[in-house]
Design a protein around this motif. Structure first.
Motif, mmCIF file in Angstrom:
data_model
loop_
_atom_site.group_PDB
_atom_site.id
_atom_site.type_symbol
_atom_site.label_atom_id
_atom_site.label_comp_id
_atom_site.label_asym_id
_atom_site.label_seq_id
_atom_site.Cartn_x
_atom_site.Cartn_y
_atom_site.Cartn_z
ATOM 1 N N LYS A 26 43.745 35.895 32.910
ATOM 2 C CA LYS A 26 43.394 34.489 32.718
ATOM 3 C C LYS A 26 42.543 34.289 31.466
ATOM 4 O O LYS A 26 42.464 33.186 30.947
ATOM 5 C CB LYS A 26 42.553 34.030 33.914
ATOM 6 C CG LYS A 26 43.280 33.156 34.900
ATOM 7 C CD LYS A 26 42.335 32.794 36.024
ATOM 8 C CE LYS A 26 42.779 31.555 36.736
ATOM 9 N NZ LYS A 26 41.939 31.276 37.909
ATOM 10 N N ASP A 27 41.876 35.362 31.024
ATOM 11 C CA ASP A 27 40.982 35.233 29.867
ATOM 12 C C ASP A 27 41.777 35.203 28.566
ATOM 13 O O ASP A 27 42.683 36.016 28.361
ATOM 14 C CB ASP A 27 40.002 36.420 29.833
ATOM 15 C CG ASP A 27 38.970 36.318 30.935
ATOM 16 O OD1 ASP A 27 38.162 35.389 30.894
ATOM 17 O OD2 ASP A 27 39.011 37.163 31.850
ATOM 18 N N GLY A 57 44.052 33.542 27.408
ATOM 19 C CA GLY A 57 45.514 33.383 27.473
ATOM 20 C C GLY A 57 46.267 34.701 27.445
ATOM 21 O O GLY A 57 47.405 34.788 26.979
ATOM 22 N N THR A 73 50.765 35.413 30.554
ATOM 23 C CA THR A 73 51.552 34.310 31.110
ATOM 24 C C THR A 73 52.621 34.916 32.023
ATOM 25 O O THR A 73 53.215 35.947 31.692
ATOM 26 C CB THR A 73 52.224 33.496 29.982
ATOM 27 O OG1 THR A 73 51.218 33.137 29.034
ATOM 28 C CG2 THR A 73 52.898 32.243 30.510
ATOM 29 N N GLU A 86 55.801 34.174 35.258
ATOM 30 C CA GLU A 86 56.635 33.222 36.010
ATOM 31 C C GLU A 86 56.837 33.782 37.409
ATOM 32 O O GLU A 86 56.658 34.984 37.648
ATOM 33 C CB GLU A 86 57.970 32.976 35.307
ATOM 34 C CG GLU A 86 58.857 34.170 35.241
ATOM 35 C CD GLU A 86 60.186 33.899 34.532
ATOM 36 O OE1 GLU A 86 61.105 34.689 34.773
ATOM 37 O OE2 GLU A 86 60.292 32.924 33.761
ATOM 38 N N VAL A 98 48.747 33.629 34.693
ATOM 39 C CA VAL A 98 48.795 32.166 34.790
ATOM 40 C C VAL A 98 50.196 31.709 34.375
ATOM 41 O O VAL A 98 50.751 32.226 33.403
ATOM 42 C CB VAL A 98 47.737 31.531 33.844
ATOM 43 C CG1 VAL A 98 47.745 30.024 33.962
ATOM 44 C CG2 VAL A 98 46.346 32.065 34.146
ATOM 45 N N THR A 99 50.758 30.751 35.118
ATOM 46 C CA THR A 99 52.074 30.219 34.734
ATOM 47 C C THR A 99 51.906 29.228 33.576
ATOM 48 O O THR A 99 50.777 28.814 33.269
ATOM 49 C CB THR A 99 52.741 29.467 35.902
ATOM 50 O OG1 THR A 99 51.896 28.357 36.237
ATOM 51 C CG2 THR A 99 52.948 30.352 37.112
ATOM 52 N N ALA A 100 53.033 28.837 32.993
ATOM 53 C CA ALA A 100 52.989 27.868 31.886
ATOM 54 C C ALA A 100 52.328 26.568 32.342
ATOM 55 O O ALA A 100 51.706 25.862 31.545
ATOM 56 C CB ALA A 100 54.406 27.605 31.390
ATOM 57 N N GLU A 101 52.412 26.287 33.666
ATOM 58 C CA GLU A 101 51.814 25.051 34.212
ATOM 59 C C GLU A 101 50.338 25.231 34.563
ATOM 60 O O GLU A 101 49.675 24.300 35.009
ATOM 61 C CB GLU A 101 52.561 24.601 35.485
ATOM 62 C CG GLU A 101 54.016 24.194 35.273
ATOM 63 C CD GLU A 101 54.942 25.378 35.063
ATOM 64 O OE1 GLU A 101 54.689 26.445 35.661
ATOM 65 O OE2 GLU A 101 55.901 25.256 34.276
ATOM 66 N N GLY A 102 49.831 26.456 34.421
ATOM 67 C CA GLY A 102 48.407 26.683 34.674
ATOM 68 C C GLY A 102 48.071 27.169 36.069
ATOM 69 O O GLY A 102 46.899 27.248 36.436
ATOM 70 N N GLN A 103 49.080 27.524 36.862
ATOM 71 C CA GLN A 103 48.827 28.014 38.226
ATOM 72 C C GLN A 103 48.496 29.518 38.198
ATOM 73 O O GLN A 103 49.183 30.290 37.528
ATOM 74 C CB GLN A 103 50.087 27.769 39.078
ATOM 75 C CG GLN A 103 50.028 28.296 40.488
ATOM 76 C CD GLN A 103 49.037 27.543 41.362
ATOM 77 O OE1 GLN A 103 49.012 26.320 41.384
ATOM 78 N NE2 GLN A 103 48.199 28.290 42.068
ATOM 79 N N THR A 104 47.468 29.914 38.951
ATOM 80 C CA THR A 104 47.068 31.328 39.003
ATOM 81 C C THR A 104 48.008 32.117 39.909
ATOM 82 O O THR A 104 48.314 31.682 41.024
ATOM 83 C CB THR A 104 45.625 31.435 39.549
ATOM 84 O OG1 THR A 104 44.785 30.644 38.723
ATOM 85 C CG2 THR A 104 45.137 32.866 39.563
#
Ligand SMILES: Nc1ncnc2c1ncn2[C@@H]1O[C@H](COP(=O)(O)OP(=O)(O)O)[C@@H](O)[C@H]1O
Ligand SMILES: CC(=O)N[C@@H](CCC(=O)OP(=O)(O)O)C(=O)O
Length: 309
Positions: free
Chosen positions: A137-138, A140, A143, A145, A198-204
């Protein structure tokens, strides 16, 4: 000179001989990146983990650039047990609902990540080698899916999707920060990375640590990836440890079920990393003191080596 002094002197000469014999290997790995996946099972007792940290510091001081990616599966399971949350696995991947995700992130990015980074900093204090704890998460870093898995029903032979919840696989590693840390001429940083993405939508999302190590090793074009676990290597159908295998042999072990459970993501990762340009991947016993040093700096090596040919 009494007998004890004589034995101590003998040991000194043996140590010097061992160091001298390691010279060709030390040169092979000079300024090369080695990604080390430190599995939750390999962590064991704190004395073992502290020894691991000391070996990482030694690698750094010998000119290697170690990047640590850690797991923590058993530690997550223990915390889920305490909270009374049931956990199940499909092909070595934890089915992760919202509550499980919260616990997994707390254990991985919090407790385990900071402990390992701290032990490295403690072990490297005199030489100012410092562990720095990060998660995907740090900055970026990772990423992902959602992972899609299908299973064939043994009776009807119909394939159906198994929903693993918040389980992801890497689509992009942005290793800018890691490259900056390992390239520093003035400081000895050792990045320690928790397998959260983290997904492209920001979900962990929760990610298998072997998979994260593989993606990181591929992106960094690591010379070696070491997968430290709780078995001396990969066992074949006869139960014997296989010393070296090709990608085809690794796939066959999965297809025939000889490799199962947690060994599946390890072999899949090893194959993907070699395809991405990592020279070789080694699966070895992280509970044995100095396993990494034996693998990198001795002729015989340790564990199972996975290589293109
Ligand atoms: N063919 C095999 N050879 C060795 N271990 C295997 C094999 N097939 C399955 N395993 C299992 O894989 C486990 C290692 O995976 P895992 O438990 O996920 O470790 P870690 O927590 O270190 O990632 C071993 O303890 C062993 O039980
Ligand atoms: C999706 C998935 O399975 N994530 C793993 C992440 C930790 C891990 O991989 O730890 P080990 O390397 O110790 O097994 C989990 O929840 O257990």
């Amino acid at each position: 000179m009494d007998e004890i002094e004589r034995q101590s002197e003998e040991r000194g000469w043996d140590t010097a001989k061992t160091l001298a014999e390691a010279l060709p290997y030390i040169q092979v790995y000079d300024r090369e990146t080695v990604v080390i996946k430190y599995g939750g099972h390999a962590m064991g007792e704190s004395a073992v983990a502290k020894q691991f940290a000391a070996d990482v510091v030694l690698l750094k001081l010998m000119g290697v650039n170690p990047v640590v990616v850690h797991g923590g599966g058993p530690q997550i399971s223990a915390m889920l047990d305490k909270a009374g949350v049931k956990s199940s696995f499909v092909d070595g991947l934890r089915v992760t609902d919202g509550d499980t995700m919260q616990v997994a992130e707390m254990v991985l990015s919090g407790a385990v990540n900071k402990e390992i980074a701290h032990w490295i900093t403690m072990a490297g204090k005199e030489a100012d080698v410092r562990g720095i704890g990060l998660s995907g998460k740090d900055a970026g870093l990772l990423t992902v899916e959602k992972t899609r898995r299908t299973k064939r029903d043994p009776d009807s032979m119909i394939e159906h999707e198994v929903d693993l919840g918040f389980v992801g696989e890497p689509t992009k590693v942005d290793a800018k920060l890691i490259r900056g840390l390992i390239a520093s001429e003035t400081d000895d940083w050792v990045p320690v990375i928790a397998p959260i993405g983290v997904t492209a939508e920001g979900q962990t999302f929760n990610v298998n640590a072997d998979t994260v190590a593989g993606a990181m090793a591929g992106e960094l074009r690591a010379k070696r990836m070491l997968l430290l676990t709780d078995v001396p290597g990969v066992k074949g159908a006869d139960g014997e440890i296989i010393r070296q295998m090709t990608l085809e042999q690794a796939q066959l072990l999965i297809d025939t079920g000889v490799a199962n459970g947690g060994m599946i993501p390890k072999l899949e990762t090893a194959m993907a990393a070699v395809r991405a340009g990592v020279e070789a991947v080694v699966i070895l016993d992280g509970r044995r003191p100095h396993a990494m040093l034996v693998e990198l700096f001795t002729e015989h090596g340790a564990g199972t080596l996975v290589k293109a040919s």
